[in-house]
Design an enzyme around this catalytic site. Structure first.
Site, short mmCIF file in Angstrom:
data_model
loop_
_atom_site.label_atom_id
_atom_site.label_comp_id
_atom_site.label_asym_id
_atom_site.label_seq_id
_atom_site.Cartn_x
_atom_site.Cartn_y
_atom_site.Cartn_z
N SER A 1 26.01 54.43 37.81
CA SER A 1 24.58 54.48 38.15
C SER A 1 24.29 55.56 39.19
CB SER A 1 24.08 53.12 38.61
OG SER A 1 24.89 52.60 39.64
N HIS B 1 29.76 47.98 33.89
CA HIS B 1 29.19 48.29 35.21
C HIS B 1 28.33 47.09 35.65
CE1 HIS B 1 27.88 50.61 38.56
NE2 HIS B 1 26.98 51.40 38.00
N HIS C 1 38.75 47.33 38.71
CA HIS C 1 37.84 48.35 39.22
C HIS C 1 38.45 49.73 39.01
CE1 HIS C 1 35.16 50.55 41.95
NE2 HIS C 1 34.32 49.55 41.70
N ARG D 1 32.84 43.37 49.01
CA ARG D 1 31.54 42.82 48.63
C ARG D 1 31.73 41.41 48.06
NH1 ARG D 1 29.61 47.48 44.64
NH2 ARG D 1 31.72 47.01 43.90
N ASP E 1 30.89 41.70 41.17
CA ASP E 1 30.18 40.93 40.15
C ASP E 1 30.79 39.55 39.91
OD1 ASP E 1 28.32 43.02 39.58
OD2 ASP E 1 29.92 44.06 38.52
N1 CMX Z 1 40.18 42.40 31.98
C1 CMX Z 1 40.95 42.83 30.96
N2 CMX Z 1 41.46 44.06 30.88
C2 CMX Z 1 41.18 44.90 31.88
C3 CMX Z 1 40.41 44.52 33.00
C4 CMX Z 1 39.90 43.20 33.02
N3 CMX Z 1 39.12 42.76 33.99
N4 CMX Z 1 40.31 45.57 33.84
C5 CMX Z 1 40.99 46.58 33.25
N5 CMX Z 1 41.52 46.18 32.09
C6 CMX Z 1 42.23 46.98 31.10
C7 CMX Z 1 41.33 48.10 30.64
O1 CMX Z 1 40.42 47.66 29.68
C8 CMX Z 1 42.32 49.12 30.13
O2 CMX Z 1 42.73 48.70 28.85
P1 CMX Z 1 43.10 49.77 27.70
O3 CMX Z 1 44.26 50.53 28.25
O4 CMX Z 1 43.39 48.93 26.53
O5 CMX Z 1 41.89 50.64 27.54
C9 CMX Z 1 43.49 48.94 31.11
O6 CMX Z 1 43.33 47.62 31.69
C10 CMX Z 1 43.50 49.96 32.24
O7 CMX Z 1 42.22 50.00 32.85
P2 CMX Z 1 42.06 50.34 34.40
O8 CMX Z 1 42.54 51.74 34.60
O9 CMX Z 1 42.69 49.29 35.23
O10 CMX Z 1 40.49 50.20 34.62
P3 CMX Z 1 39.35 51.29 34.37
O11 CMX Z 1 39.28 52.15 35.59
O12 CMX Z 1 39.52 51.99 33.08
O13 CMX Z 1 38.07 50.36 34.24
C11 CMX Z 1 36.65 48.55 34.81
C12 CMX Z 1 37.51 49.70 35.34
C13 CMX Z 1 35.85 47.98 35.96
C14 CMX Z 1 35.70 49.10 33.75
C15 CMX Z 1 37.59 47.46 34.23
O14 CMX Z 1 38.41 46.93 35.23
C16 CMX Z 1 36.83 46.34 33.53
O15 CMX Z 1 36.49 46.49 32.36
N6 CMX Z 1 36.54 45.20 34.26
C17 CMX Z 1 35.72 44.12 33.71
C18 CMX Z 1 34.24 44.52 33.76
C19 CMX Z 1 33.72 44.52 35.17
O16 CMX Z 1 33.93 43.59 35.94
N7 CMX Z 1 32.97 45.57 35.53
C20 CMX Z 1 32.26 45.64 36.82
C21 CMX Z 1 32.81 46.67 37.77
C22 CMX Z 1 32.00 46.71 39.04
C23 CMX Z 1 30.60 47.25 38.77
O17 CMX Z 1 30.48 48.43 38.41
O18 CMX Z 1 29.65 46.49 38.88
#
Ligand code: CMX
Length: 435
Positions: free
Chosen positions: A242, A272, A318, A327, A373
């Site tokens: 964002s 996000h 994250h 947070r 979140d």
């Molecule tokens: N549950 C399951 N799998 C997860 C995970 C979770 N909470 N967090 C990461 N992973 C997975 C990823 O999907 C990725 O899988 P692939 O290799 O199959 O693609 C792998 O672990 C590596 O990812 P990463 O490098 O640890 O995380 P990213 O930097 O790519 O993504 C984020 C970060 C936040 C998108 C991810 O942790 C996620 O999807 N979390 C759940 C959604 C969430 O809570 N988002 C809110 C974030 C805060 C905000 O912006 O508000």
């Protein structure tokens, strides 16, 4: 004491010199190699942006102008009788790097109250949205439509000089923040019922007014929660979807309403800001599947079934953070103070004791710890705001503070059009063929 705009006008010339000197001294220095993986990997860790308002440390979490969340909670002015920081103060801090006085914060509350009304055509746009249209889409529509009265767009058409860009941008930034409670309140009442919107009270602070428009001002603890909520959701350095989207769109000299409308569309994604909605939906689904007061084993099994279904555990992981999000901790402390015995809070704690180990065992996520979140929904639900689809709107109101502050500084410092380079896979193969 100066107003916020007066103080900014004092600070900007020195900062322009500071940036000039920094570039003269370090402009040609390298941050080190860029890996091909970073091009394919969502640019993780790629140094690419400048933003002074807040900086995120992977271990320690966010600092706003150098201050951690506990430091912010201690330093910023509070409402009479309140103990949480006023987001008015956070906005002042983001823009100036200085902690405002109680009077300066009160003046900001008044200024925002005076700017709060939205054009009747925007009210009509919202009133015509079907209640089935997601609140974030409605929010983005309304914010985009505010560009009708943008001071920046008008000044630009009148040929304003580059040096003056920040001034109409500041006016738009103030208008944007000021008008969000009326937009959010209208969406909430249109979608979920609750009757006619009350008027903004010019004697009250921003969060009180937002709570009142949502219909929760009779709960002082909810008002306090909103003050904390807006403060900690405001900004998370420059690279998140964002914040970066707002900066990117603003770099085309799209006005703050167009730029922030784009930010909201990014915030509406489940990876996000929509994650706060997803967390509550996920917890409720879990409860309906394994019952309330389920055993640790049953919860663990449910977490595994989420992963095995190819879904993420919302609220965990994250892109930058590698420890529990401060947070999250701030909201946990609020819960310990105000709702220690709430059953959903207990479930959030139970999940906290289980999910990180499962994610570690699964071995993919780089960060197994909870983000912001994972905790916001339980607090809102406790006070009766249990319409999960609305949660990201509150995140959006908060994120406006950071994006708006950033837009003002970008225009003050003459930030150029953003235009990074993209490559084709063929080109990558060719470039590195013999290397
Ligand atoms: N549950 C399951 N799998 C997860 C995970 C979770 N909470 N967090 C990461 N992973 C997975 C990823 O999907 C990725 O899988 P692939 O290799 O199959 O693609 C792998 O672990 C590596 O990812 P990463 O490098 O640890 O995380 P990213 O930097 O790519 O993504 C984020 C970060 C936040 C998108 C991810 O942790 C996620 O999807 N979390 C759940 C959604 C969430 O809570 N988002 C809110 C974030 C805060 C905000 O912006 O508000």
């Amino acid at each position: 004491a100066p107003t916020l705009k007066e103080r900014l006008a004092e600070l900007i010339p020195a900062e322009i010199e500071n940036v000039k000197a920094t570039r003269a001294a370090h402009g040609k220095k390298s941050f080190g190699p860029v890996l091909v993986d970073q091009l394919y990997g969502g640019m993780r860790g790629l140094p690419a942006l400048i933003w002074d308002g807040s900086v995120l440390d992977a271990e320690e979490g966010i600092r706003f102008r150098g201050k951690s969340i506990p430091e912010i909670q201690a330093a910023l002015p509070k409402a009479p009788g309140g103990s949480e920081p006023l987001p008015e103060g956070l906005f002042w801090l983001l823009l100036t790097g200085e902690v405002p006085t109680q009077e300066q914060v009160a003046a900001l509350s008044k200024d925002w109250a005076a700017r709060a009304s939205i054009p009747s055509f925007v009210e009509e746009i919202l009133d015509r949205c079907p209640p089935t249209l997601h609140p974030m889409s409605q929010f983005s529509l309304a914010v985009t439509a505010l560009n009708h009265d943008s001071a920046f767009a008008k000044a630009y058409q009148q040929g304003v000089s580059k040096k003056e860009y920040w001034q109409p941008t500041f006016e738009d930034a103030m208008d944007l923040i000021a008008k969000l409670p009326n937009i959010a309140g209208r969406i909430y009442r249109n979608v979920y019922g609750g009757g006619k919107l009350p008027a903004i009270d010019a004697e009250k602070d921003y969060s009180y007014n937002l709570a009142n428009l949502l219909g929760f001002a009779d709960k002082p603890d909810f008002v306090e929660l909103l003050r904390l909520y807006i403060t900690i959701h405001s900004d998370h350095e420059g690279g998140n979807v964002s914040a970066h989207t707002g900066k990117l769109v603003g770099s085309a000299l799209s006005d703050p309403f167009l730029a922030f409308g784009a930010s909201l569309n990014g915030l509406a994604g489940p990876l996000h800001g929509l994650a706060n909605q997803e967390v509550l939906i996920w917890l409720r689904k879990m409860q309906s599947k394994i019952g309330e007061n389920a055993s640790d084993d049953a919860v663990r099994e449910y977490v595994w079934s989420t992963l095995k279904g190819g879904q993420v555990v919302p609220g965990y992981g994250h892109a930058v953070l590698r420890k529990t999000d401060p947070r999250y901790t701030a909201q946990r402390e609020f819960a310990l103070k105000h709702l220690p015995n709430d059953s959903l809070f207990k479930l959030v704690n139970q999940v906290y004791n289980i999910v990180p180990n499962v994610l570690l065992e699964a071995g993919k996520a780089k960060n197994p710890w909870p983000n912001v979140d994972a905790h916001s929904g339980v607090l809102l639900t406790y006070y009766g705001l249990d319409q999960m689809n609305f949660y990201t709107v509150l995140f959006g109101v908060s994120r406006a503070f950071g994006v708006a502050a950033q837009l003002v500084w970008d225009r003050a410092l003459g930030a150029p059009l953003e235009r990074p380079k993209s490559y084709s896979t063929e080109a990558i193969k060719k470039i590195f063929e013999n290397k």
